[in-house]
Motif scaffolding. Structure first.
Motif, short mmCIF file in Angstrom:
data_model
loop_
_atom_site.label_atom_id
_atom_site.label_comp_id
_atom_site.label_asym_id
_atom_site.label_seq_id
_atom_site.Cartn_x
_atom_site.Cartn_y
_atom_site.Cartn_z
N UNK A 47 0.87 -1.17 0.00
CA UNK A 47 0.00 0.00 0.00
C UNK A 47 0.91 1.22 0.00
N UNK A 48 0.90 2.01 -1.08
CA UNK A 48 1.89 3.08 -1.23
C UNK A 48 1.50 4.35 -0.49
N UNK A 49 2.41 5.31 -0.48
CA UNK A 49 2.16 6.61 0.12
C UNK A 49 1.33 7.50 -0.79
N UNK A 82 1.74 -7.98 3.74
CA UNK A 82 1.27 -6.66 3.31
C UNK A 82 2.17 -5.58 3.93
N UNK A 83 2.68 -4.71 3.07
CA UNK A 83 3.50 -3.59 3.54
C UNK A 83 2.74 -2.29 3.28
N UNK A 84 2.57 -1.48 4.31
CA UNK A 84 1.95 -0.16 4.12
C UNK A 84 2.95 0.91 4.48
N UNK A 85 3.23 1.80 3.51
CA UNK A 85 4.21 2.87 3.76
C UNK A 85 3.49 4.21 3.79
N UNK A 86 3.74 4.97 4.82
CA UNK A 86 3.21 6.33 4.95
C UNK A 86 1.68 6.30 4.90
N UNK A 87 1.08 6.78 3.83
CA UNK A 87 -0.38 6.72 3.73
C UNK A 87 -0.85 5.26 3.84
N UNK A 88 -0.04 4.34 3.34
CA UNK A 88 -0.38 2.92 3.44
C UNK A 88 -0.45 2.47 4.90
N UNK A 89 0.45 2.98 5.72
CA UNK A 89 0.44 2.68 7.16
C UNK A 89 -0.84 3.24 7.78
#
Lengths: 220, 731
Positions: A47-49, A82-89
Motif C-alpha cells: 500500500x503506497x504513500x 502486506x506492507x503499508x508505507x506512509x499513507x499505506x500505514x
C-alpha cells in the motif's frame, strides 16, 4: 516473488513503490485499482504513500473502506504479506490490521527529510536483512506520522516484538518514537518512513532496499 | 443580466479606462451587456493582455535549435534528446498570496502545474521564488508560514516534488509579497499538445472541477495596485483542491495517450473566458458555448459569473468528433466532471447561450487583435556613482551576522515542509546551486534553478537583468548541467509610472543581452505588474527559472566539501565590487554604488570550463559565488560538508573586499590533491583567473592565519538557527 501495488485515487508513491519492487524482484508488480473487488494471486501486497481520496477526512479512513481493501484484509488475514508505507500505514491502522493511529505531527508541520531509524526487530519477514540495534537512514515525508496507541497496546507491541523500527530522535511526537509496527503474525508491516526512496546511492543511500530484499529472501 | 445599463462607474469598476471602453463600443458596434463587458475587462487586463509589456517582450530572444515551442503557448518546450522534451513555465500568484497566503500560494502551484500538463507533460519538479517583507514587519511571519504551507499542501498532495527555490526578505515587499511558482514536466517530443482549436462542429469539452463563484475578477485584481482595504478582496482568491488536480493530471495524461484531443488549455486566470477566447482565436475559429451545460457548484449561477469564475482544477478541450464517449469514460473513472459545453463554429465569434437565449456574442478579433497595447513612457534609472565601501568594524561579527541572517541562512525550515523526493528521481535536493532531477529511467537529468538579485535590478536594471539570467546559467553549470533555456516571471510596480516602466525596459534589455550571449533563450513567461501598495513599488524582480541538462547524471557536482585535504580554488576574478552588495545592505545598512558587472564572454568561458571538468569526472565539489561573496560560498561548503577550511587571500584587495565582493562569473571548487595542479594549469590555459586558496579540513574556517577564525559549530548554529527562531518569534 509476484507483488501487487494498490492504487487509490490520490496515491502518489505508487510508481516509486513499483520501481523499487521491480528493481529488487526483477518483476513488474501488478497495479491494482481501488475499485477492484478481486485481483490476481500475489505473494506480496504494498500500500503506497500519497493522499488517498485527498485525505480530507482522517488520513486513510476512506481507503480503509474501499472495495479493494476488503480483499486486502481477507488476504492479510490469510497470511499474505502486506506492507503499508506512509499513507499505506495510515490505511492499515484505519482497517484495524494494525493497532494504533497516526495523528498530526507534533510540530503541526509536514516533514520531509532523511531520518535515522533504529532497527528493533530483525527477525521479521520484512526486516531480516537488518541487524537489531543498528541504525539505518530512510526518509520520511508526512504530515500525520505521530503514532499513538494506549499504554497497554504499546507495552504489548514492545513485548511481542511488534515494533519494527524506532526513530533515533523524535521527529513527529510518535509514542516511544515508533516508526514502524508489525501485526501479531508478522505478515503486516506499517511504517511512516519510505524505504522505496532509498534504494540506490544516487538517491542518498540503499538502506531501504534491504527491506525489499529481506522479503525477497524469504519468499524467493 | 442583459438589462443592466453600462454606466461609467461599471466600466471603471471593471478596470477599463474610458478610452478602452470606446474601443469596445467600436469593436462591437453596440453597447456590450454586462457579461460581455466582463469578458473584455478580463481579456484586456494587464494580467491577460500584457498590454504594457508586450512591445518590450518582443525584444527577447526566443529561438534556438532545441526550442520546440517558445512563448505564446501554455508553457515553453525544449528538446532534451532521445525523443524527449522538457516543458516548463513560471508564474506569479502575488496578489492572492498576500491576501490569503495559504490558498494564494497553493493555487499558484496548481495553476502552473496545469500550464505544464496541459501540453502533454507529466510534471516532475516544482520550484518557487518567494519574496517577503522585512522580518520584523508584523505581517511577514504570518505570510511566510501561510505561503510555505500552501506550496507544500498543494505540491505534496499532488505528488510532484518541490525541489528548490529561493527566498528573500526586503522591506519593499512589506505590502506586496511575491510568490512565483515554476513547474517542469517531461513529455514525448512527438506528442506535445497545443491550444489552437480546429474543426468546425467539433465538440468543446469541459473537464475537472465544477464552476463556483470563487475567484471572479482575480485577473483584474492582479492588475491593480493594492490599498489598505485590499483585504476586502479576499473572496476573489480561489480555493485549491490538490486531490482533484492529481486526478486531473492522471485523467488528462490517460486521454492524451489516445488520439482524441484536437486542442487543450487549462482554465487559469480569467477561467472559461480566457481559455475559450485563446483556443478559438489561435485556431481562427468561433466557439458557441451552451452555459447551461457548464458543471456548476452553486445554484443560480449567471453567465457573467460562469465566464469570470476562476474556480480551480478545470480544463477545456476540443475533441475529435465521436470520441466523446471514450473520453468521458476516462474522466468518470477518475470521478471528474465531463461535459460537452459547446462546439466550434465558423463565425469567428464567441457566442454564449443560456436558457435558450444568446447572452453574449463577441467577434474574437475585437477581443484579441483590438486589445490595447501601450508604449508607456519610460525613464531610465539614473546611473549611480561608484562608491568605496568600507570595512566592517568587527569582521567576525559581520560574517556571522550575514551567514546567520535572514537572507543567507539555511532555508531548511522551508524545504523540509516540501516533499522533495517523491517520484524517486531527485538526485540533488534543495540547498545546492540547482536542483537536479533524473529523467525517469535514463542516465540524463534536468538541473533547475530560479534566481534574480532585485538589489542589482534596482541599482541598474540593465546589469540586474543580465545578472539574473547569468546567475541561473551559473547555478546550473555548477552542478554540471548545460543550461538550455529559461522561463521568467517579471514582477514590477505600476507601469504607468515612467521610472517603473524604465526598470521594466532596462531589465528586459539586460536579460535579452545575456540570453543571446549565453545561447539561452526564453521559452515562456509571465508578467506581474502593479506590485505596489499605497503607491510604493517593490524592487524590480524579474525572476528567472533556468533549465539545463546533465547528459550523464553520475557526473554531477554538489556544494559540500567531501573530506579533508582537498585543494580549494577560486575560478574567476574578484574585483572591488561591493556596491549594492548584501554585505553593504545588511551590515553597513546602505544601498549605494554600482552593482557588479557581468562580462558575458567571461561568464561563458568560465562556465564552459567548469562544466567540462565536471563532465570529465575531474570535479565533484563546486559552488557558485553570489550573495555574500566568497565567504558565504565557503561557509555553505564547509557547513554542508561538516568540514572546515584554511585559506589565504593575497593583499591585492582589502580583506573585506576579498570576502564580500559579489564579482560575477566565479566558482569556488575543491579538488583532489593529485588533480589540483592539473586543474589549475588547465584553468590558466583556458584563460581563467585562478587562485589556489587553501585546503579543506579541521573544525573551523581560518582565513589569513587567524585574521578571521570561524568555528564550524558556531557558524552552523547561526546558519541553521535563524529561520526556526524567526518563525517561533524567538529572535
Amino acid at each position: 516473488m509476484k507483488s501487487a501495488v494498490i492504487v487509490f485515487p490520490g496515491s502518489n508513491c505508487d510508481r516509486d513503490m513499483a520501481v523499487a519492487l521491480e528493481k529488487v524482484t526483477g518483476k513488474k508488480p501488478e497495479m491494482v485499482w481501488h475499485q477492484s473487488a478481486d485481483f490476481e494471486k500475489v505473494d506480496f501486497i504494498a500500500l503506497p504513500g500519497g493522499f488517498s481520496y485527498g485525505d480530507y477526512l482522517r488520513c486513510g479512513a476512506m481507503s480503509a473502506r474501499s472495495t479493494v481493501m476488503k480483499e486486502v484484509i481477507k488476504r492479510a488475514e490469510a497470511g499474505v504479506p502486506v506492507l503499508g508505507v506512509c499513507n499505506g500505514f495510515q490505511v492499515l491502522t484505519e482497517t484495524g490490521l494494525l493497532p494504533g493511529a497516526l495523528m498530526r505531527n507534533a510540530s503541526l508541520h509536514f516533514v520531509c527529510r532523511d531520518v535515522e531509524l533504529e532497527v528493533v526487530n530483525d527477525a521479521s519477514l520484512f526486516t531480516n536483512g537488518y541487524t537489531a540495534g543498528s541504525n539505518i537512514t530512510i526518509p520520511v515525508a508526512h504530515h500525520d506520522g505521530n503514532y499513538y496507541a494506549d499504554k497497554e497496546t504499546l507495552d504489548a507491541l514492545e513485548g511481542e516484538g511488534q515494533v519494527a523500527f524506532r526513530y533515533a530522535e523524535d521527529i513527529n511526537g510518535a509514542q516511544r518514537r515508533i516508526a514502524g509496527v508489525l501485526n501479531k503474525k508478522g505478515n503486516v508491516l506499517g511504517m511512516m518512513p519510505h524505504p522505496e526512496r532509498m534504494i540506490e546511492p544516487a538517491l542518498g543511500g540503499s538502506d531501504g532496499r534491504i527491506l525489499f530484499e529481506s522479503v525477497m529472501n524469504r519468499l524467493g | 443580466m442583459t438589462d443592466t445599463k453600462i454606466t461609467p462607474e461599471i466600466v471603471r469598476d471593471h478596470g477599463l479606462t474610458p478610452k478602452e471602453y470606446d474601443l469596445i463600443l467600436k469593436g462591437l458596434g453596440r453597447e456590450p451587456n454586462l457579461t460581455e463587458l466582463g469578458i473584455y475587462s478580463v481579456m484586456w487586463s494587464e494580467h491577460c493582455s500584457y498590454k504594457s509589456s508586450k512591445i518590450h517582450l518582443k525584444k527577447l530572444p526566443t529561438k534556438a535549435p532545441w526550442v520546440i515551442c517558445g512563448p505564446g503557448e501554455n508553457a515553453g518546450v525544449i528538446d532534451i534528446g532521445d525523443g524527449q522534451a522538457a516543458i516548463f513555465k513560471m508564474e506569479s500568484h502575488n496578489h492572492p498570496s498576500f491576501i490569503e497566503p495559504y490558498q494564494g500560494a497553493a493555487t499558484g502551484v496548481g495553476g502552473i502545474l496545469r500550464d505544464v500538463f496541459t501540453m502533454g507533460a507529466r510534471p516532475v519538479a516544482n520550484m518557487n521564488a518567494l519574496r517577503f517583507g522585512e522580518p520584523d514587519h508584523p505581517k511577514t511571519r504570518h505570510l511566510v508560514a501561510g505561503v510555505v504551507s500552501g506550496i507544500g499542501g498543494y505540491g505534496n498532495c499532488v505528488g510532484v516534488p518541490t525541489v528548490g527555490g529561493e527566498t528573500n526578505f526586503d522591506p519593499s515587499y512589506n505590502g506586496n509579497i511575491l510568490v512565483n511558482a515554476m513547474t517542469v514536466g517531461l513529455a514525448d517530443a512527438e506528442k506535445i499538445f497545443y491550444s489552437a482549436a480546429a474543426g468546425v462542429g467539433n465538440p468543446v469539452v469541459y473537464v475537472g472541477s465544477k464552476t463556483g463563484r470563487d475567484g471572479i475578477h482575480g485577473a483584474t485584481m492582479a492588475s491593480a495596485e493594492f490599498t489598505d482595504d485590499s483585504e476586502e478582496k479576499r473572496p476573489t482568491v480561489q480555493v485549491g483542491d490538490p486531490f482533484t488536480e492529481k486526478l486531473l493530471i492522471e485523467a488528462c495524461l490517460e486521454l492524451m495517450a489516445t488520439d482524441a484531443i484536437v486542442a487543450i488549455q487549462d482554465m487559469g486566470a480569467a477561467g472559461l473566458t480566457s481559455s475559450s477566447v485563446e483556443m478559438a482565436s489561435k485556431g481562427g475559429v468561433g466557439f458557441e458555448l451552451i452555459l447551461d451545460n457548464v458543471p456548476q457548484r452553486e445554484e443560480n449561477m449567471l453567465p457573467y459569473e460562469m465566464m469570470l469564475s476562476e474556480s480551480q482544477e478545470r480544463m477545456l478541450m476540443v475533441l475529435k468528433p465521436g470520441r466523446e464517449e471514450m473520453a468521458k469514460a476516462i474522466f468518470e473513472k477518475w470521478e471528474l466532471d465531463f461535459a460537452v459545453i459547446g462546439h466550434i463554429t465558423d463565425t469567428g465569434n464567441l457566442t454564449l447561450k443560456f436558457k435558450g437565449e444568446t447572452v453574449g456574442d463577441i467577434p474574437l478579433n475585437t477581443l484579441v487583435d483590438d486589445a490595447p497595447e501601450y508604449d508607456r513612457p519610460h525613464t531610465a534609472t539614473p546611473k549611480r556613482k561608484a562608491v568605496d565601501v568600507e570595512a566592517p568594524k568587527d569582521l567576525k561579527k559581520a560574517v556571522m551576522d550575514l551567514i546567520g541572517g535572514p537572507n543567507l541562512c539555511s532555508r531548511r525550515w522551508i524545504w523540509s515542509q516540501y516533499d522533495h523526493m517523491v517520484m524517486g528521481d531527485t538526485i540533488q535536493r534543495p540547498g545546492g546551486d540547482a536542483a537536479v532531477v533524473r529523467v525517469h529511467g535514463t542516465e540524463k537529468a534536468l538541473a533547475i534553478s530560479t534566481d534574480v538579485t532585485p538589489r542589482y535590478c534596482y541599482a541598474d536594471p540593465v546589469e540586474g537583468g543580465k545578472q539574473a539570467v547569468a546567475e541561473t546559467w551559473r547555478n546550473i553549470t555548477a552542478t554540471g548541467g548545460l543550461p538550455l533555456a529559461i522561463t521568467n516571471c517579471l514582477n514590477f510596480g505600476n507601469p504607468e509610472r515612467p521610472e517603473i516602466m524604465g526598470q521594466i525596459v532596462g531589465c528586459l534589455e539586460g536579460m535579452a543581452e545575456a540570453c543571446v550571449a549565453l545561447d539561452y533563450p526564453i521559452v515562456s513567461g509571465n508578467v506581474s505588474l502593479y506590485n505596489e501598495t499605497n503607491g510604493k513599488g517593490i524592487l524590480p524582480t524579474p525572476a528567472i527559472g533556468g533549465v539545463g541538462i546533465l547528459k550523464q547524471s553520475k557526473h554531477m557536482a554538489t556544494v559540500p566539501f567531501k573530506g579533508d585535504g582537498q585543494v580549494i580554488m577560486l575560478f574567476g576574478e574578484t574585483k572591488n565590487e561591493l556596491g549594492a552588495s548584501l554585505y553593504q545592505r545588511e551590515i553597513l545598512k546602505k544601498d549605494e554604488g554600482l552593482p557588479p558587472v557581468v562580462d558575458l564572454a567571461v561568464e561563458r568561458r568560465n562556465g564552459d570550463f567548469v562544466r567540462a571538468l565536471i563532465e570529465n569526472g575531474q570535479l565533484t565539489t563546486v559552488h557558485d559565488l553570489s550573495d555574500g561573496g566568497l565567504i558565504a560560498a565557503l561557509a555553505d561548503m564547509a557547513i554542508s560538508g561538516k568540514t572546515g577550511a584554511t585559506i589565504t587571500l593575497d593583499d591585492s584587495l582589502p580583506l573585506h573586499v576579498h570576502l564580500f565582493s559579489e564579482s560575477q562569473s566565479r566558482y569556488l571548487i575543491a579538488a583532489e590533491p593529485d588533480e589540483a595542479e592539473t586543474i589549475r594549469q588547465e584553468a590558466r590555459d583556458a584563460g581563467l583567473a585562478v587562485a589556489v586558496l587553501g585546503t579543506t579540513g579541521g573544525d573551523s574556517i581560518t582565513v589569513n592565519g587567524g585574521a578571521l577564525d570561524l568555528p564550524l559549530a558556531a557558524l552552523t548554529a547561526a546558519h541553521e538557527g535563524w529561520f526556526p527562531a524567526f518563525m517561533k518569534n524567538e529572535l
